[in-house]
Design a protein around this motif. Structure first.
Motif, mmCIF file in Angstrom:
data_model
loop_
_atom_site.group_PDB
_atom_site.id
_atom_site.type_symbol
_atom_site.label_atom_id
_atom_site.label_comp_id
_atom_site.label_asym_id
_atom_site.label_seq_id
_atom_site.Cartn_x
_atom_site.Cartn_y
_atom_site.Cartn_z
ATOM 1 N N SER A 164 86.593 72.379 88.908
ATOM 2 C CA SER A 164 85.553 71.779 88.074
ATOM 3 C C SER A 164 86.139 71.296 86.760
ATOM 4 O O SER A 164 85.911 70.163 86.342
ATOM 5 C CB SER A 164 84.457 72.809 87.785
ATOM 6 O OG SER A 164 83.432 72.683 88.727
ATOM 7 N N GLY A 165 86.907 72.173 86.128
ATOM 8 C CA GLY A 165 87.466 71.858 84.820
ATOM 9 C C GLY A 165 88.400 70.659 84.870
ATOM 10 O O GLY A 165 88.275 69.726 84.082
ATOM 11 N N LEU A 181 87.937 71.927 76.456
ATOM 12 C CA LEU A 181 87.195 70.666 76.355
ATOM 13 C C LEU A 181 86.516 70.269 77.661
ATOM 14 O O LEU A 181 86.416 69.096 77.993
ATOM 15 C CB LEU A 181 88.115 69.528 75.885
ATOM 16 C CG LEU A 181 88.685 69.678 74.472
ATOM 17 C CD1 LEU A 181 89.626 68.535 74.161
ATOM 18 C CD2 LEU A 181 87.544 69.745 73.466
ATOM 19 N N ILE A 182 86.074 71.271 78.424
ATOM 20 C CA ILE A 182 85.336 70.981 79.647
ATOM 21 C C ILE A 182 83.893 70.659 79.237
ATOM 22 O O ILE A 182 83.302 71.387 78.449
ATOM 23 C CB ILE A 182 85.364 72.202 80.595
ATOM 24 C CG1 ILE A 182 86.814 72.547 80.918
ATOM 25 C CG2 ILE A 182 84.575 71.926 81.859
ATOM 26 C CD1 ILE A 182 86.986 73.892 81.577
ATOM 27 N N PRO A 183 83.332 69.541 79.749
ATOM 28 C CA PRO A 183 81.977 69.176 79.333
ATOM 29 C C PRO A 183 80.934 70.181 79.805
ATOM 30 O O PRO A 183 81.157 70.905 80.777
ATOM 31 C CB PRO A 183 81.765 67.812 80.010
ATOM 32 C CG PRO A 183 82.708 67.803 81.149
ATOM 33 C CD PRO A 183 83.891 68.597 80.708
ATOM 34 N N ARG A 184 79.813 70.218 79.111
ATOM 35 C CA ARG A 184 78.724 71.097 79.523
ATOM 36 C C ARG A 184 77.920 70.448 80.639
ATOM 37 O O ARG A 184 77.985 69.238 80.840
ATOM 38 C CB ARG A 184 77.815 71.383 78.337
ATOM 39 C CG ARG A 184 78.502 72.229 77.305
ATOM 40 C CD ARG A 184 77.571 72.520 76.160
ATOM 41 N NE ARG A 184 78.274 73.314 75.159
ATOM 42 C CZ ARG A 184 78.396 74.635 75.211
ATOM 43 N NH1 ARG A 184 77.851 75.304 76.197
ATOM 44 N NH2 ARG A 184 79.041 75.283 74.274
ATOM 45 N N LEU A 185 77.163 71.282 81.352
ATOM 46 C CA LEU A 185 76.334 70.766 82.432
ATOM 47 C C LEU A 185 75.089 70.105 81.856
ATOM 48 O O LEU A 185 74.604 70.489 80.796
ATOM 49 C CB LEU A 185 75.900 71.913 83.342
ATOM 50 C CG LEU A 185 76.855 72.344 84.446
ATOM 51 C CD1 LEU A 185 76.213 73.478 85.221
ATOM 52 C CD2 LEU A 185 77.152 71.196 85.381
ATOM 53 N N TYR A 237 80.945 78.997 85.183
ATOM 54 C CA TYR A 237 81.726 79.632 84.107
ATOM 55 C C TYR A 237 82.464 78.570 83.299
ATOM 56 O O TYR A 237 82.409 78.558 82.068
ATOM 57 C CB TYR A 237 82.708 80.630 84.724
ATOM 58 C CG TYR A 237 83.682 81.250 83.755
ATOM 59 C CD1 TYR A 237 83.371 82.449 83.116
ATOM 60 C CD2 TYR A 237 84.904 80.642 83.486
ATOM 61 C CE1 TYR A 237 84.268 83.023 82.228
ATOM 62 C CE2 TYR A 237 85.795 81.211 82.591
ATOM 63 C CZ TYR A 237 85.479 82.400 81.974
ATOM 64 O OH TYR A 237 86.360 82.955 81.086
ATOM 65 N N ALA A 238 83.159 77.657 84.023
ATOM 66 C CA ALA A 238 83.944 76.628 83.342
ATOM 67 C C ALA A 238 83.059 75.776 82.436
ATOM 68 O O ALA A 238 83.417 75.473 81.303
ATOM 69 C CB ALA A 238 84.654 75.752 84.363
ATOM 70 N N HIS A 239 81.871 75.410 82.928
ATOM 71 C CA HIS A 239 81.004 74.536 82.139
ATOM 72 C C HIS A 239 80.289 75.294 81.024
ATOM 73 O O HIS A 239 79.834 74.679 80.064
ATOM 74 C CB HIS A 239 79.990 73.846 83.042
ATOM 75 C CG HIS A 239 80.613 72.817 83.920
ATOM 76 N ND1 HIS A 239 81.298 71.733 83.425
ATOM 77 C CD2 HIS A 239 80.703 72.727 85.274
ATOM 78 C CE1 HIS A 239 81.757 71.011 84.433
ATOM 79 N NE2 HIS A 239 81.430 71.602 85.561
ATOM 80 N N TYR A 240 80.178 76.610 81.178
ATOM 81 C CA TYR A 240 79.536 77.374 80.105
ATOM 82 C C TYR A 240 80.543 77.686 78.993
ATOM 83 O O TYR A 240 80.294 77.438 77.821
ATOM 84 C CB TYR A 240 78.930 78.669 80.651
ATOM 85 C CG TYR A 240 78.407 79.570 79.549
ATOM 86 C CD1 TYR A 240 77.368 79.140 78.734
ATOM 87 C CD2 TYR A 240 78.983 80.813 79.301
ATOM 88 C CE1 TYR A 240 76.892 79.938 77.700
ATOM 89 C CE2 TYR A 240 78.519 81.615 78.274
ATOM 90 C CZ TYR A 240 77.482 81.168 77.478
ATOM 91 O OH TYR A 240 77.023 81.955 76.456
ATOM 92 N N VAL A 241 81.711 78.224 79.381
ATOM 93 C CA VAL A 241 82.707 78.615 78.382
ATOM 94 C C VAL A 241 83.447 77.388 77.848
ATOM 95 O O VAL A 241 83.992 77.411 76.753
ATOM 96 C CB VAL A 241 83.689 79.649 78.988
ATOM 97 C CG1 VAL A 241 84.677 80.144 77.967
ATOM 98 C CG2 VAL A 241 82.913 80.826 79.546
ATOM 99 N N THR A 242 83.483 76.325 78.641
ATOM 100 C CA THR A 242 84.201 75.069 78.379
ATOM 101 C C THR A 242 85.715 75.266 78.216
ATOM 102 O O THR A 242 86.401 74.433 77.673
ATOM 103 C CB THR A 242 83.675 74.314 77.131
ATOM 104 O OG1 THR A 242 83.986 75.087 75.971
ATOM 105 C CG2 THR A 242 82.185 74.069 77.209
#
Lengths: 299, 318
Positions: free
Chosen positions: B63-64, B134-138, B217-222
């Motif tokens: 995802s990230g 810097l992973i975008p949020r959902l 997790y990835a989109h929440y913690v970014t």
């Protein structure tokens, strides 16, 4: 140039054989418990770690001579193995294999935690058993400690073979692993044999830990990866098959050392694990065959 | 179930919308997704996996990476992660679950280690040991899930969906087949049930849930790093399921919440918390092998039976 590459490869082979001996011994430890109980003991690597740690403490802190410290360490770790069985495995009685395995996972965490508590997070070293002067052979050089490792491993295998073939207790243990009910009917106490298998496994683990520590440091977290690689050797050799375990241990050690030297050192620790996955996929009965897998094949 | 929903809706307002506990419970929700699948695998298929952190990591990294490097839509990336993880699980599951015994545990353990080594070694792709951010949020229909409270409701709705799905699985043909494995695998085979195929299906399902959890997790913690998906997490997840009780889906939720909240109180032990978890795990397995929820259910049943016995006795006398 040509000669130097060959002597380099020879050097990798030597390193591979010595680390492979350790994997083989860990694999034998897995096999003994597997044969007696059908479970995979996740705390096996912790016995190796404890062997190294206790040996370091006995020789460095108490100044015990190597030979005395060696036998004392093996005895202490064997005792820990026996206690582990009595406290964690024995009370479970009729529990399924799954619960037993979960308990050994818990046990390995506890042993690791205790080791961290006692020895901290530092790495410890042990002096070599004899001189540290490398012996040159065909352009490669062998550390005397490598010979100690090989010798200890071979001696362990020989003693184990004699034990399982010629002593009453050894034969009783084999009887239990081949048919528990039948063994019970002829008066063998299977529960005692399970305890004995943990003692024996722990002792072998301790020997492996003691002899490897002079060339590879030991810390509280070391057991896990050793256990995983030892298990790879056990599966490659055929789970439950100790001759296979030794050969597979050598093979994995050599592959790992060649791979680290010639391909990529970043992936050194992944090599044994990739071997494990490949062997499970291609030939789960291992190179020398495994009872469980063979049984399944006949379907 | 209704009590469960009400409790989770009321919770944020009891502790305050901006409370730190919301964050803790978001993580509990994220991990619950994995433990629901793991509970199906352990309690119903009788198999143990020590590599669910790997599937979680696959989800998180896929995802990230897809959203940051290739600017994919997060939902598309999430689907891609699901596909990738499920295929990996299928590859591992088919050979190991065909064997009796517990090869799966070690094979998944090996997979997890290989993956962590890979994440650490490929510095240019994954940022190595320090990870990448810097992973975008959902966002849902253009509405970005920015605040914790929004993500809280989002995660727990997904957990509720997963729970309903898992319950359906248990009461479906697959669930019946899996229970028959417990009754006697040989007999089940003789009845024409391909038990190993069902085991593989449950394993893949549980891996897919772990991947979903990793993506969330990835989109929440970014931010994602190898420490997020190390072996410690795999063991932790197994402990959660075992403590809650692996034969009850609710046990997974209870165990997960308990073990996510507990560390907040165990800070004093620092690194030695792991020792506490090992001891808790052993004690639970020895004294309450069916976990807390299992023990509770047994207690209620016993009390009810005693009550009924007294009741019928009285009736008999009259």
């Amino acid at each position: 140039m040509g000669i130097s590459i060959w002597s380099q490869i020879l050097q990798y082979l030597v390193t591979g054989v010595s680390i492979g001996s350790i994997y083989g011994m860990v694999a034998i430890g897995f096999n003994i418990i597997y044969n007696a109980t059908g479970i995979i003991n996740f705390a096996q690597g912790e016995f190796v770690m404890l062997g190294g740690m206790i040996m370091v403490t006995l020789t460095a802190a108490f100044g015990a001579p190597v030979i005395v410290a060696f036998f004392l360490t093996v005895a202490i770790v064997a005792l820990i193995g026996g206690l582990f069985e009595r406290l964690a495995i024995y009370p479970l009685k009729n529990a399924g294999v799954l619960s037993l395995i979960i308990v050994t996972i818990g046990g390995s965490i506890v042993l690791k935690g205790v080791a961290m508590f006692v020895w901290g997070k530092e790495s410890y070293a042990l002096p070599h058993f004899s001189s540290e002067e490398p012996i040159p052979i065909l352009g490669a050089s062998i550390l005397p400690q490598t010979l100690w490792i090989l010798g200890a491993m071979l001696l362990t295998v020989v003693l184990l073979t004699l034990f399982f073939r010629f002593t009453l207790i050894g034969r009783a243990m084999r009887a239990c692993s081949s048919n528990r009910t039948a063994a019970y009917l002829v008066g063998i106490d299977a529960r005692q044999m399970v305890c004995l298998s943990f003692i024996l496994s722990a002792a072998i683990g301790a020997v492996a830990g003691i002899i490897i520590t002079p060339i590879a440091l030991v810390d509280y977290n070391r057991g896990f990866l050793l256990a995983l690689k030892g298990f790879s050797a056990a599966v490659l050799g055929g789970l439950g098959n100790s001759a296979g375990a030794v050969i597979a241990g050598f093979l994995i050690g050599i592959l790992e050392s060649l791979g680290a030297g010639l391909v990529s050192s970043g992936y050194k620790d992944a090599i044994a694990l990739i071997v494990l996955l490949v062997i499970l996929f291609v030939r789960p009965s291992g190179i020398l065959g495994d009872k469980e897998a063979l049984k399944h094949r006949s379907f | 179930m209704i009590v469960f929903i009400l409790l989770f809706c009321a919770f944020p307002f009891l502790v305050g919308v901006k409370s730190y506990w919301i964050t803790v419970f978001i993580f509990a929700g994220i991990y619950s997704l994995i433990t629901i699948g793991l509970s199906l695998l352990m309690g119903y298929a009788g198999q143990i996996s020590l590599g669910h952190a790997a599937f979680f990591g696959m989800g998180a990294y896929t995802s990230g990476l897809l959203t940051t490097l290739l600017n994919w839509n997060p939902w598309l990336a999430l689907l891609a992660a699901l596909l990738l993880t499920s295929s990996a699980a299928l590859l591992i599951g088919i050979p190991t679950l065909r064997l009796s015994g517990h090869y799966l545990a070690m094979a998944t353990l090996a997979l997890g280690e290989i993956l962590v080594i890979f994440f650490k070694a490929e510095v240019e792709l994954t940022g190595g040991p320090s990870g990448f951010g810097l992973i975008p949020r959902l966002s849902i229909f253009g509405f970005v899930l920015k605040r914790d409270i929004e993500f809280y409701f989002f995660v727990w709705s997904i957990v509720a969906l997963a729970l309903v799905m898992a319950m359906n699985v248990i009461h479906s043909r697959v669930g019946r087949a899996l229970r028959s494995i417990h009754g006697g695998e040989l007999a089940a085979n003789a009845m024409g049930i391909n038990t190993s195929s069902y085991k593989v299906q449950v394993f893949v399902l549980s891996a897919a849930l772990a991947s979903l959890s990793g993506s969330l997790y990835a989109h929440y913690v970014t931010f994602v790093s190898p420490t997020a998906c190390e072996l410690k997490l795999s063991v932790f997840l197994v402990v959660m399921v075992a403590i809650g009780g692996m034969h009850h889906l609710w046990g997974a939720i209870v165990g997960t919440i308990l073990l996510t909240v507990l560390p907040e109180f165990l800070h004093v032990f620092q690194d030695f918390d792991i020792l506490a978890y090992g001891l808790i795990l052993m004690i639970i397995m020895i004294f309450a092998p069916n976990g807390l929820v299992g023990a509770l259910a047994a207690l209620i049943q016993r009390l009810r039976r005693r009550f009924l016995a007294v009741d019928s006795q009285r009736r008999g006398v009259i």
